[in-house]
Design a protein around this motif. Structure first.
Motif, PDB file in Angstrom:
ATOM      1  N   SER A   1       5.372  73.673  24.769  1.00  0.00           N
ATOM      2  CA  SER A   1       6.067  74.723  24.049  1.00  0.00           C
ATOM      3  C   SER A   1       7.355  75.109  24.542  1.00  0.00           C
ATOM      4  N   HIS A   2       8.303  75.299  23.549  1.00  0.00           N
ATOM      5  CA  HIS A   2       9.653  75.627  23.922  1.00  0.00           C
ATOM      6  C   HIS A   2      10.248  76.995  23.148  1.00  0.00           C
ATOM      7  N   GLY A   3      10.915  77.818  23.865  1.00  0.00           N
ATOM      8  CA  GLY A   3      11.578  78.951  23.534  1.00  0.00           C
ATOM      9  C   GLY A   3      12.838  78.502  22.675  1.00  0.00           C
ATOM     10  N   ILE A   4      12.934  79.273  21.560  1.00  0.00           N
ATOM     11  CA  ILE A   4      14.325  79.296  21.010  1.00  0.00           C
ATOM     12  C   ILE A   4      14.658  81.016  20.815  1.00  0.00           C
ATOM     13  N   ASN A   5      15.962  81.187  20.660  1.00  0.00           N
ATOM     14  CA  ASN A   5      16.565  82.488  20.394  1.00  0.00           C
ATOM     15  C   ASN A   5      17.634  82.308  19.148  1.00  0.00           C
TER      16      ASN A   5
ATOM     17  N   SER B   1       6.371  86.948   9.752  1.00  0.00           N
ATOM     18  CA  SER B   1       6.334  86.226   8.518  1.00  0.00           C
ATOM     19  C   SER B   1       6.564  84.722   8.695  1.00  0.00           C
ATOM     20  N   CYS B   2       7.096  84.186   9.875  1.00  0.00           N
ATOM     21  CA  CYS B   2       7.481  82.958  10.290  1.00  0.00           C
ATOM     22  C   CYS B   2       6.267  81.988  10.479  1.00  0.00           C
ATOM     23  N   ASN B   3       5.900  80.992   9.831  1.00  0.00           N
ATOM     24  CA  ASN B   3       4.821  80.026   9.947  1.00  0.00           C
ATOM     25  C   ASN B   3       5.105  78.952  10.851  1.00  0.00           C
ATOM     26  N   SER B   4       6.362  78.737  11.461  1.00  0.00           N
ATOM     27  CA  SER B   4       6.591  77.656  12.222  1.00  0.00           C
ATOM     28  C   SER B   4       6.520  77.818  13.860  1.00  0.00           C
TER      29      SER B   4
ATOM     30  N   GLN C   1      18.888  89.957  18.974  1.00  0.00           N
ATOM     31  CA  GLN C   1      18.492  88.736  19.510  1.00  0.00           C
ATOM     32  C   GLN C   1      16.950  88.425  19.143  1.00  0.00           C
ATOM     33  N   LEU C   2      16.294  87.584  18.304  1.00  0.00           N
ATOM     34  CA  LEU C   2      15.182  87.161  18.202  1.00  0.00           C
ATOM     35  C   LEU C   2      14.640  86.126  19.062  1.00  0.00           C
ATOM     36  N   SER C   3      13.755  86.336  19.740  1.00  0.00           N
ATOM     37  CA  SER C   3      12.918  85.107  20.741  1.00  0.00           C
ATOM     38  C   SER C   3      11.736  84.897  20.311  1.00  0.00           C
ATOM     39  N   CYS C   4      11.484  83.690  20.546  1.00  0.00           N
ATOM     40  CA  CYS C   4      10.038  83.332  20.197  1.00  0.00           C
ATOM     41  C   CYS C   4       9.967  81.825  20.660  1.00  0.00           C
ATOM     42  N   ARG C   5       8.694  81.447  20.574  1.00  0.00           N
ATOM     43  CA  ARG C   5       8.220  79.720  21.132  1.00  0.00           C
ATOM     44  C   ARG C   5       7.649  79.022  19.633  1.00  0.00           C
ATOM     45  N   VAL C   6       8.257  77.790  20.103  1.00  0.00           N
ATOM     46  CA  VAL C   6       7.724  76.693  18.971  1.00  0.00           C
ATOM     47  C   VAL C   6       6.539  75.892  19.761  1.00  0.00           C
ATOM     48  N   ARG C   7       5.855  75.044  19.209  1.00  0.00           N
ATOM     49  CA  ARG C   7       4.722  74.085  19.615  1.00  0.00           C
ATOM     50  C   ARG C   7       5.473  73.093  20.686  1.00  0.00           C
ATOM     51  N   ASP C   8       6.694  72.433  20.183  1.00  0.00           N
ATOM     52  CA  ASP C   8       7.083  71.626  21.069  1.00  0.00           C
ATOM     53  C   ASP C   8       8.906  71.581  20.401  1.00  0.00           C
ATOM     54  N   ILE C   9       9.678  71.058  21.195  1.00  0.00           N
ATOM     55  CA  ILE C   9      10.977  71.078  21.039  1.00  0.00           C
ATOM     56  C   ILE C   9      11.275  70.192  19.499  1.00  0.00           C
ATOM     57  N   SER C  10      10.252  69.426  19.134  1.00  0.00           N
ATOM     58  CA  SER C  10      10.667  68.845  17.717  1.00  0.00           C
ATOM     59  C   SER C  10      10.628  69.931  16.697  1.00  0.00           C
ATOM     60  N   GLN C  11      10.012  70.990  16.881  1.00  0.00           N
ATOM     61  CA  GLN C  11       9.956  72.029  15.883  1.00  0.00           C
ATOM     62  C   GLN C  11      11.036  73.066  15.915  1.00  0.00           C
ATOM     63  N   ALA C  12      11.758  72.880  16.877  1.00  0.00           N
ATOM     64  CA  ALA C  12      12.845  73.958  17.021  1.00  0.00           C
ATOM     65  C   ALA C  12      13.684  73.893  15.793  1.00  0.00           C
ATOM     66  N   THR C  13      13.996  72.975  15.109  1.00  0.00           N
ATOM     67  CA  THR C  13      15.125  73.179  13.852  1.00  0.00           C
ATOM     68  C   THR C  13      14.320  73.514  12.865  1.00  0.00           C
ATOM     69  N   VAL C  14      12.920  73.175  12.557  1.00  0.00           N
ATOM     70  CA  VAL C  14      12.474  73.652  11.461  1.00  0.00           C
ATOM     71  C   VAL C  14      11.993  75.140  11.587  1.00  0.00           C
ATOM     72  N   ALA C  15      11.717  75.704  13.108  1.00  0.00           N
ATOM     73  CA  ALA C  15      11.573  77.020  12.973  1.00  0.00           C
ATOM     74  C   ALA C  15      12.978  77.751  12.789  1.00  0.00           C
ATOM     75  N   LYS C  16      13.937  77.178  13.340  1.00  0.00           N
ATOM     76  CA  LYS C  16      15.239  78.142  12.916  1.00  0.00           C
ATOM     77  C   LYS C  16      15.661  78.264  11.391  1.00  0.00           C
ATOM     78  N   ASN C  17      15.590  77.114  10.887  1.00  0.00           N
ATOM     79  CA  ASN C  17      15.642  77.053   9.488  1.00  0.00           C
ATOM     80  C   ASN C  17      14.905  78.186   8.662  1.00  0.00           C
ATOM     81  N   GLU C  18      13.456  78.287   9.052  1.00  0.00           N
ATOM     82  CA  GLU C  18      12.643  79.126   8.497  1.00  0.00           C
ATOM     83  C   GLU C  18      13.210  80.772   8.847  1.00  0.00           C
TER      84      GLU C  18
END
Length: 546
Positions: free
Chosen positions: A267-271, A295-298, A320-337
């Motif tokens: 898992s990877h954190g994004i801000n 409401s974010c699904n990613s 600042q919005l902080s969350c985690r994604v399953r892995d680094i490859s999902q970071a771009t998808v999550a930020k776009n959403e």
């Protein structure tokens, strides 16, 4: 004395004659083939008794068995090498050849050559037996890289020991003197291989320290990042996000600071930082941003995403919005959403995004008042319809008709809006809040998706008469607008071609969102638009217009 020598000579000649005579009688009694065998047997026995012949036969047999017959069986090859090494040791000791001691200098050249070759083969096979033991038994569970590294180190030490033993015992060269006199050569070689040796020892340190593993995503100080695909003694290879192979020497990697994005887990954190104009209380803005993350699904639901207020001034509230994604490859998808949801939630709540720090924003009362048609702002139902792809083919008048007949409803947090398999007779559009759709399969509850402002549900029941794929529940306070069957039916009867347009759009949505319809009774695998159109026409009794 002469008489005595004559008698002894006569006696020797007589004995020789008797032996020849007896051997002739023995051969006379044999068949021709048996006579040939009897003549060759002394020579054959002499050859088989020769130590060189015995050594060669043993080497050929041992090499054939261990290197050819058992080359694909690691355990069998080890047993074969061990038997061959033991037999070779017994043979050499039986003939007085001690492999681990220097040969006597008084031996002949032929004997010394044979002894040297035999000792070399003995030391090499001894090293191979030890290496086979190391490769077979020295294994670290769940740590293959560390095990391979230790195996290579021990194998290198074994080969070095075998070479030094051969130099000392076979060629009778003093090891200490050899090491001392080769110091200058070692210095010259070390200077020539300085870069390579630095990479090798850095590779050993990196492998022992294990700051990363194959498959991890790492980022270096110079912004080089990628997934580790291979690490060896000299370099580490990364596969970048642009599918390029980056080769980094271990000496460079050992000196730089790196961040392992895959450790301690994948898992990877994004801000995400957002600036909102300060037209309402910061608490309300923070709650709205929390709804964005809900409401974010990613993103991952655990640990729970968080929102923090960084600063506030006359220009903006910065959060600042902080969350985690399953892995680094999902970071771009999550930020776009997240960015998409930021816009939708802010627009639904009437909030406006602020400009970057340093920009000047005019207060609302100083802005120029619009005039003419610009003063006429579209209604909320009309804006909702305009943002739904399902009704993109409607004309302006048709949208106005639907908007004027839409019903507004509200639901408190955790309220059930629709049960699973319920046939809704209205299409429901989310105006504000967050809605969750969960499907019950046996004793399991599976969350299919979450809906944000602008999303809709209920089209299955309205357009095709099927039940909902899951239970629809409000995760926050929710405001929705409904389009009933009695509102849509006049439009379809006035323009029957609208059924075909709705069927084509529904087919595309089912194909794009298979996870929502995979367990329902709808067509999934490229749902034909014609079949969906037929359902819509049948439900609204439009067959007469075909």
């Amino acid at each position: 004395m002469a008489a005595t020598f004559g008698r002894s000579l006569a006696k020797g000649e007589i004995d020789q004659f008797v032996r020849i005579w007896r051997y002739g009688l023995f051969r006379a009694k044999l068949e021709p083939s048996e006579r040939l065998s009897a003549a060759k047997s002394p020579m054959t026995l002499a050859l088989l008794g020769d130590p060189i012949v015995q050594f060669c036969i043993l080497v050929v047999i041992g090499t054939f068995v261990s290197r050819i017959m058992l080359r694909h069986q690691r355990a069998g090859r080890l047993i074969g090498q061990l038997i061959f090494f033991t037999s070779l040791t017994v043979l050499l000791l039986y003939h007085g050849i001690i492999p681990y001691e220097p040969s006597p200098p008084e031996n002949s050249v032929t004997l010394r050559t044979f002894t040297g070759v035999a000792k070399i083969i003995w030391w090499v096979n001894g090293a191979w037996v030890l290496i086979a033991f190391v490769r077979l038994f020295l294994i670290f569970e769940r740590k293959p890289r560390e095990g391979r590294l230790l195996q290579d180190l021990i194998v290198g030490i074994i080969y070095l020991g075998a070479i030094l033993s051969i130099v000392g015992d076979v060629f009778s060269v003093p090891i200490g003197t050899l090491i001392a006199t080769s110091g200058v050569f070692a210095i010259i070689l070390g200077l020539a291989l300085q870069s390579t040796l630095s990479d090798v020892f850095s590779g050993i340190a990196l492998n022992l320290g294990r700051p990363y593993s194959v498959g991890d995503w790492i980022v270096l100080d110079n912004d080089i990042q990628g997934r580790v695909v291979e690490t060896n003694w000299r370099a580490t290879q990364l596969l970048s996000g642009t599918n390029d192979l980056v080769v980094i020497p271990n000496s460079v990697l050992a000196k730089t600071r790196l961040t392992n994005l895959s450790s301690p887990d994948e898992s990877h954190g994004i801000n995400v930082t957002v600036r909102i104009q300060p037209t309402t209380q910061p608490r309300i803005v923070a709650d709205l941003m929390q709804n964005v993350l809900i409401s974010c699904n990613s993103i991952e639901k655990t640990p729970e995403p968080s929102v923090s207020i960084n600063s506030i001034d006359g220009q903006a509230i910065e959060l600042q919005l902080s969350c985690r994604v399953r892995d680094i490859s999902q970071a771009t998808v999550a930020k776009n959403e997240i960015f998409d949801l930021l816009y939708r939630h802010s627009k639904a709540a009437g909030l406006k995004l602020a400009g970057p720090p340093g920009t000047i924003t005019l207060p609302a009362e100083h802005k120029t008042e619009p005039s003419g048609e610009q003063q006429h702002a579209p209604s909320t139902p009309w804006r909702l319809l305009s943002n739904i792809p399902l009704f993109s083919s409607l004309t302006e008048d048709e949208k106005e008709h639907l908007a004027s007949h839409m019903q507004r409803r509200t639901y408190r947090k955790d309220a059930i809006i629709a049960e699973q398999d319920a046939k809704l007779r209205a299409l429901t559009i989310v105006r504000s809040g967050v809605v969750s759709i969960t499907r019950r399969e046996g004793h399991r509850q599976i969350e299919l998706t979450r809906l944000a402002p602008g999303d809709y549900f209920g089209e299955n029941g309205l357009l095709m008469g099927t039940g909902e794929v899951g239970t629809v529940r409000a995760l926050t306070f929710v405001v929705i607008y409904e389009i009933g069957e009695d509102c849509l039916s006049p439009l379809l009867h006035d323009r029957p071609a609208l059924a075909e347009e709705l069927g084509a759009i529904m087919a595309k949505r089912i194909e794009a969102e298979r996870h929502l319809f995979a367990n329902s009774n709808m067509l999934v695998n490229g749902a034909p638009a014609s079949s969906l159109t037929s359902r819509i026409k049948h439900l609204f009794q439009l067959q007469q217009h075909d």
